[in-house]
Design a protein around this motif. Sequence first.
Motif, short mmCIF file in Angstrom:
data_model
loop_
_atom_site.label_atom_id
_atom_site.label_comp_id
_atom_site.label_asym_id
_atom_site.label_seq_id
_atom_site.Cartn_x
_atom_site.Cartn_y
_atom_site.Cartn_z
N ALA A 1 0.82 -1.21 0.00
CA ALA A 1 0.00 0.00 0.00
C ALA A 1 0.85 1.26 0.00
CB ALA A 1 -0.94 0.00 1.20
N THR A 2 1.88 1.29 0.86
CA THR A 2 2.80 2.42 0.93
C THR A 2 4.22 1.87 1.05
OG1 THR A 2 2.80 2.59 3.35
CG2 THR A 2 1.02 3.74 2.17
N GLU A 3 5.16 2.77 1.23
CA GLU A 3 6.54 2.32 1.38
C GLU A 3 6.70 1.43 2.60
OE1 GLU A 3 11.03 4.25 1.96
OE2 GLU A 3 9.28 5.55 1.67
N ASN A 4 5.90 1.66 3.65
CA ASN A 4 6.04 0.93 4.91
C ASN A 4 4.98 -0.14 5.14
OD1 ASN A 4 6.79 4.15 5.86
ND2 ASN A 4 8.34 2.55 6.09
N TRP A 5 3.78 0.06 4.59
CA TRP A 5 2.66 -0.83 4.90
C TRP A 5 2.34 -1.77 3.74
CZ3 TRP A 5 0.48 -1.35 9.62
CH2 TRP A 5 0.69 -0.34 10.55
N SER A 6 2.11 -3.05 4.09
CA SER A 6 1.67 -4.02 3.10
C SER A 6 0.61 -4.92 3.72
CB SER A 6 2.84 -4.86 2.57
OG SER A 6 3.43 -5.63 3.62
N PHE A 7 -0.26 -5.49 2.87
CA PHE A 7 -1.35 -6.33 3.31
C PHE A 7 -1.32 -7.65 2.52
CE2 PHE A 7 -2.44 -1.93 3.99
CZ PHE A 7 -2.96 -1.92 5.28
N GLN A 8 -1.66 -8.74 3.22
CA GLN A 8 -1.61 -10.05 2.59
C GLN A 8 -2.93 -10.79 2.81
OE1 GLN A 8 0.81 -9.50 5.30
NE2 GLN A 8 1.98 -8.27 3.82
N ALA A 9 -3.26 -11.65 1.84
CA ALA A 9 -4.41 -12.55 1.96
C ALA A 9 -4.03 -13.86 1.28
CB ALA A 9 -5.66 -11.95 1.32
N ALA A 10 -4.50 -14.96 1.86
CA ALA A 10 -4.14 -16.26 1.31
C ALA A 10 -5.26 -17.26 1.60
CB ALA A 10 -2.82 -16.77 1.89
N ALA A 11 -5.34 -18.25 0.74
CA ALA A 11 -6.29 -19.36 0.92
C ALA A 11 -5.59 -20.63 0.49
CB ALA A 11 -7.56 -19.13 0.11
N GLY A 12 -5.90 -21.71 1.17
CA GLY A 12 -5.25 -22.98 0.82
C GLY A 12 -6.10 -24.17 1.23
N HIS A 13 -5.83 -25.27 0.57
CA HIS A 13 -6.49 -26.54 0.91
C HIS A 13 -5.44 -27.63 0.85
CE1 HIS A 13 -9.59 -29.65 1.15
NE2 HIS A 13 -8.90 -30.29 0.24
N GLY A 14 -5.43 -28.49 1.87
CA GLY A 14 -4.44 -29.57 1.92
C GLY A 14 -5.01 -30.80 2.60
N ALA A 15 -4.26 -31.86 2.54
CA ALA A 15 -4.70 -33.12 3.15
C ALA A 15 -3.50 -33.80 3.79
CB ALA A 15 -5.34 -34.03 2.10
N ARG A 16 -3.79 -34.58 4.84
CA ARG A 16 -2.76 -35.32 5.56
C ARG A 16 -3.20 -36.77 5.72
NH1 ARG A 16 -1.71 -37.33 10.66
NH2 ARG A 16 -3.74 -36.67 11.49
N ALA A 17 -2.34 -37.69 5.31
CA ALA A 17 -2.64 -39.10 5.51
C ALA A 17 -2.47 -39.46 6.98
CB ALA A 17 -1.72 -39.97 4.65
N PRO A 18 -3.27 -40.39 7.51
CA PRO A 18 -3.06 -40.83 8.89
C PRO A 18 -1.64 -41.36 9.08
CG PRO A 18 -5.13 -41.67 8.02
CD PRO A 18 -4.40 -41.08 6.86
#
Length: 208
Positions: free
Chosen positions: A80-97
């Motif tokens: 947004a500015t020299e000092n400020w930034s904004f982040q957004a993320a989405a994810g999907h994952g799986a884990r085996a037993p």
Amino acid sequence: AAVNPGVFMSWHLTPSDEWSMEAGLRADLVTAAITADVDLHQPPMNNGAVGLSLFDFYGTEDVDRIFGLSTAFASVNYQATENWSFQAAAGHGARAPSLTELYAAGPFMFLLQNGQNALIGNPTLRPERRTQLDLGVQFQSDRLTFQANAWHAWIHDAVTFENVGVSVINNVVEQVALTYVNTDLATMSGFETACDYRVVDGLGLFGI
């Protein structure tokens, strides 16, 4: 034993000085099986009071498993500015037993309060599947860096414990039999912060 080959790819895009994006995909194939020379028709412990085979405990003789897993994520960063930034993320994952969750045969588990508890695996477990959203903000100057992130996750088929039997002697609970099961849905939320301040060159302060 478990074998886990996988492939992955990622992309990074910077359409402007202010915006940057990243995405990735991964695919895994996990196989799990009992490969040791173990008679699954015999009791897992030398306990005449139990007298049941591992197949009896498991509730199935089909103990070899194959899991196909997929993972995907996407994130965007806005400066947004020299000092400020904004982040957004989405994810999907799986884990085996894990192998313990699938094939435990009465081991001692430090995460269980009573050492007399009996834990038996569950070869019919399904993989955990997690979908998560993240939002974050960061401030960065010559000496100070501060960031904060919040997230919320939905976990389908989360693996947890289930009480399947209690042994009571003289009105005292002596042993609890536990196994692993899948829950329909679990949710988790949280946030984290971090701050770093450079007092002078070579000396800094860090906190969370």
